[in-house]
Design an enzyme around this catalytic site. Structure first.
Site, PDB file in Angstrom:
ATOM      1  N   THR A  28       0.827  -1.209   0.000  1.00  0.00           N
ATOM      2  CA  THR A  28       0.000   0.000   0.000  1.00  0.00           C
ATOM      3  C   THR A  28       0.862   1.260   0.000  1.00  0.00           C
ATOM      4  OG1 THR A  28      -1.766  -1.155   1.108  1.00  0.00           O
ATOM      5  CG2 THR A  28      -1.768   1.222   1.364  1.00  0.00           C
TER       6      THR A  28
ATOM      7  N   THR B 109       1.574  -4.499   4.207  1.00  0.00           N
ATOM      8  CA  THR B 109       1.389  -4.866   5.616  1.00  0.00           C
ATOM      9  C   THR B 109       0.696  -6.224   5.796  1.00  0.00           C
ATOM     10  OG1 THR B 109      -0.738  -3.728   5.775  1.00  0.00           O
ATOM     11  CG2 THR B 109       1.238  -2.458   6.353  1.00  0.00           C
ATOM     12  N   ASP B 110       0.016  -6.707   4.746  1.00  0.00           N
ATOM     13  CA  ASP B 110      -0.767  -7.948   4.917  1.00  0.00           C
ATOM     14  C   ASP B 110       0.101  -9.128   5.343  1.00  0.00           C
ATOM     15  OD1 ASP B 110      -3.042  -6.624   4.266  1.00  0.00           O
ATOM     16  OD2 ASP B 110      -3.378  -7.604   2.342  1.00  0.00           O
TER      17      ASP B 110
HETATM   18  N1  ASP Z   1      -2.785  -5.404   0.600  1.00  0.00           N
HETATM   19  C1  ASP Z   1      -1.714  -4.508   0.958  1.00  0.00           C
HETATM   20  C2  ASP Z   1      -0.421  -5.291   0.915  1.00  0.00           C
HETATM   21  O1  ASP Z   1      -0.168  -6.034   1.818  1.00  0.00           O
HETATM   22  C3  ASP Z   1      -1.938  -3.950   2.299  1.00  0.00           C
HETATM   23  C4  ASP Z   1      -0.879  -3.018   2.800  1.00  0.00           C
HETATM   24  O2  ASP Z   1       0.190  -2.873   2.279  1.00  0.00           O
HETATM   25  O3  ASP Z   1      -1.173  -2.389   3.834  1.00  0.00           O
HETATM   26  O4  ASP Z   1       0.341  -5.176  -0.023  1.00  0.00           O
END
Ligand code: ASP
Length: 352
Positions: free
Chosen positions: A22, A104-105
Site C-alpha cells: 500500500t 502490511t498484509d
Molecule cells: N494489501 C496490501 C499489501 O499487503 C496492504 C498493505 O500494504 O497495507 O500489499
C-alpha cells in the site's frame, strides 16, 4: 540525500529495497475513497523522491526494486530472493543498513523470515534491517507511508550506541523487533505492531531495549534459506463443526507440515484426533498454535498425545514460516530433527 542506482558512487550507503504494498499504492479517487486502491503501483525510487527534502543531506541511498506486488500474493520464491539479497547486502561493507518497503498484509511472515535467516548476522555486523509500509495509499490525503519511510531511514541510520544491529519494523512512530510483527487490525495505522512489544521512536523505552537484548542473547544461529522448493506447510483453523475431511485431504495430497490454529490455548476439535494419528504415521510435522491472535501456546500433555509441538508466542503465519525453515534445515542436517530446529527459532524468553 542522494539516490542513485550505481552503488559504486554511493559508498557507504543505505540500501532501500522496494517490494510494493500500500505504501506504493494508488487510489483512483483518493479524496473520496482512499481504501479503494491498487497496491504496488509506484517504484521505491519515486517514494524516496517524494520525501527527498526531509531526508538528512548526509544519507546516501541506493534503491533496488525487487518486486512490486500486493503482499497478499507474497510467494516463497520472493522470500528466497529477498533473503539472499539481504544477506549479501549485509555482508557488503559498503552497505550501512537496509530499509525494505513492504505490504502490511504479510509483513509478519517476511519479518519473521528475515529475523530467522539473518538476525544473528545483522547483530554481529551491528547493522539494521528495517521493514516498513503503510495503511493508506501514497496519494491519499492522510497517507502514512512518507512518515513511516522517513522514520525507517532514521532508525536504520541512527547511531549504533542507540540500539544494536538486528531486524526491525517501524510503523506509526513506533519500532518493534520484526519477529514480533503480526497484523492485528484491518485499517489502524499501527495494525502490524499493535500487539508487539515496541517502543516510541522518539524516546526509546529501556524495558523494550532490555527485552531486545535478552531475545538476541537467547536466539540461536541463523537458519539456512531453502535452496529449492520450500516444504509444503498449511494452516488449518479449528472451529465449531470442524470436519476430519479437510485434514485428510491434505494428508492424502502429501502435505509435509501442518499448523493447527487451535481454539483458546491451542485446543483441537475431537473430530481431528484420529486423522492427527495418521499424520504422525505419515511423518507429517504438526505444530499447535492458537487462533485467538495473541498470548502463548505452552507445550503440554496434549502435544505428546498428538505428536506435535506448540508454537509458543508465534502466531500461525509465523509458526508456518518457522516450521518450513525447520523442515528444510532438518533435510540438510540429519543430525538434528525438525523439532530441534523449530525450538532453535521459537523458544525465546517471554518478556513484555
Ligand atoms: N494489501 C496490501 C499489501 O499487503 C496492504 C498493505 O500494504 O497495507 O500489499
Amino acid at each position: 540525500m542522494s539516490t542513485n542506482r550505481n552503488p559504486l558512487e554511493q559508498s557507504p550507503y543505505i540500501l532501500v529495497i522496494g517490494l510494493g504494498g500500500t505504501i506504493a499504492g494508488l487510489a483512483a479517487n483518493p479524496g473520496l475513497s482512499p481504501s479503494n486502491y491498487k497496491a504496488g503501483e509506484l517504484e521505491v525510487e519515486t517514494l524516496l523522491k517524494k520525501v527527498e527534502e526531509a531526508i538528512p543531506g548526509d544519507l546516501k541511498l541506493v534503491s533496488q526494486q525487487l518486486a512490486n506486488i500486493d503482499s497478499r500474493d507474497l510467494s516463497e520464491e520472493l522470500l528466497t530472493l529477498l533473503g539472499n539479497t539481504v544477506k549479501e547486502s549485509l555482508n557488503n561493507p559498503d552497505v550501512q543498513g537496509i530499509v525494505i518497503t513492504h505490504g502490511t498484509d504479510t509483513v509478519e511472515e517476511t519479518g519473521f523470515f528475515l529475523s530467522a535467516i539473518c538476525g544473528k548476522l545483522a547483530e554481529k555486523l551491528g547493522k539494521r534491517v528495517v521493514l516498513t509500509g503503510a495503511m493508506l495509499p501514497a496519494n491519499a490525503p492522510q497517507a502514512d507511508g512518507p512518515l513511516n519511510l522517513l522514520d525507517a531511514l532514521k532508525w536504520v541510520s541512527s547511531p549504533p550506541e542507540n540500539c544494536p544491529g538486528g531486524v526491525f519494523a517501524v510503523f506509526a512512530g513506533r519500532v518493534c523487533l520484526a519477529r514480533d510483527l503480526s497484523k492485528r487490525h484491518t485499517s489502524a495505522f499501527n495494525a502490524p505492531l499493535m500487539d508487539a512489544p515496541c517502543s516510541p521512536l522518539g524516546l526509546i523505552n529501556p524495558s523494550w531495549l532490555s527485552r531486545l537484548k535478552a531475545v538476541e542473547a537467547a536466539s540461536g544461529e541463523d537458519m539456512p534459506i531453502p535452496k529449492q522448493q520450500w516444504p509444503w506447510v498449511e494452516i488449518l483453523t479449528s472451529h465449531a463443526g470442524a470436519r476430519a475431511q479437510a485434514l485428510e485431504s491434505l494428508l492424502d495430497l502429501g502435505v509435509e507440515g501442518l499448523i493447527l490454529a487451535g481454539t483458546g490455548f491451542g485446543g483441537v476439535h475431537k473430530a481431528w484426533l484420529a486423522s492427527l494419528q495418521q499424520a504422525e504415521v505419515k511423518g507429517v510435522a504438526v505444530v499447535r498454535a492458537s487462533r485467538t491472535g495473541a498470548g502463548v501456546v505452552q507445550g503440554d500433555a496434549m502435544d505428546d498425545g498428538l505428536h506435535c509441538v506448540s508454537s509458543g508466542t508465534l502466531s500461525s503465519p509465523r509458526a508456518r514460516i518457522a516450521l518450513q525453515l525447520a523442515l528444510n534445515a532438518a533435510k540438510a542436517d540429519k543430525s538434528l530433527t525438525w523439532q530441534d530446529f523449530f525450538a532453535r527459532i521459537t523458544v525465546l524468553p517471554e518478556f513484555r
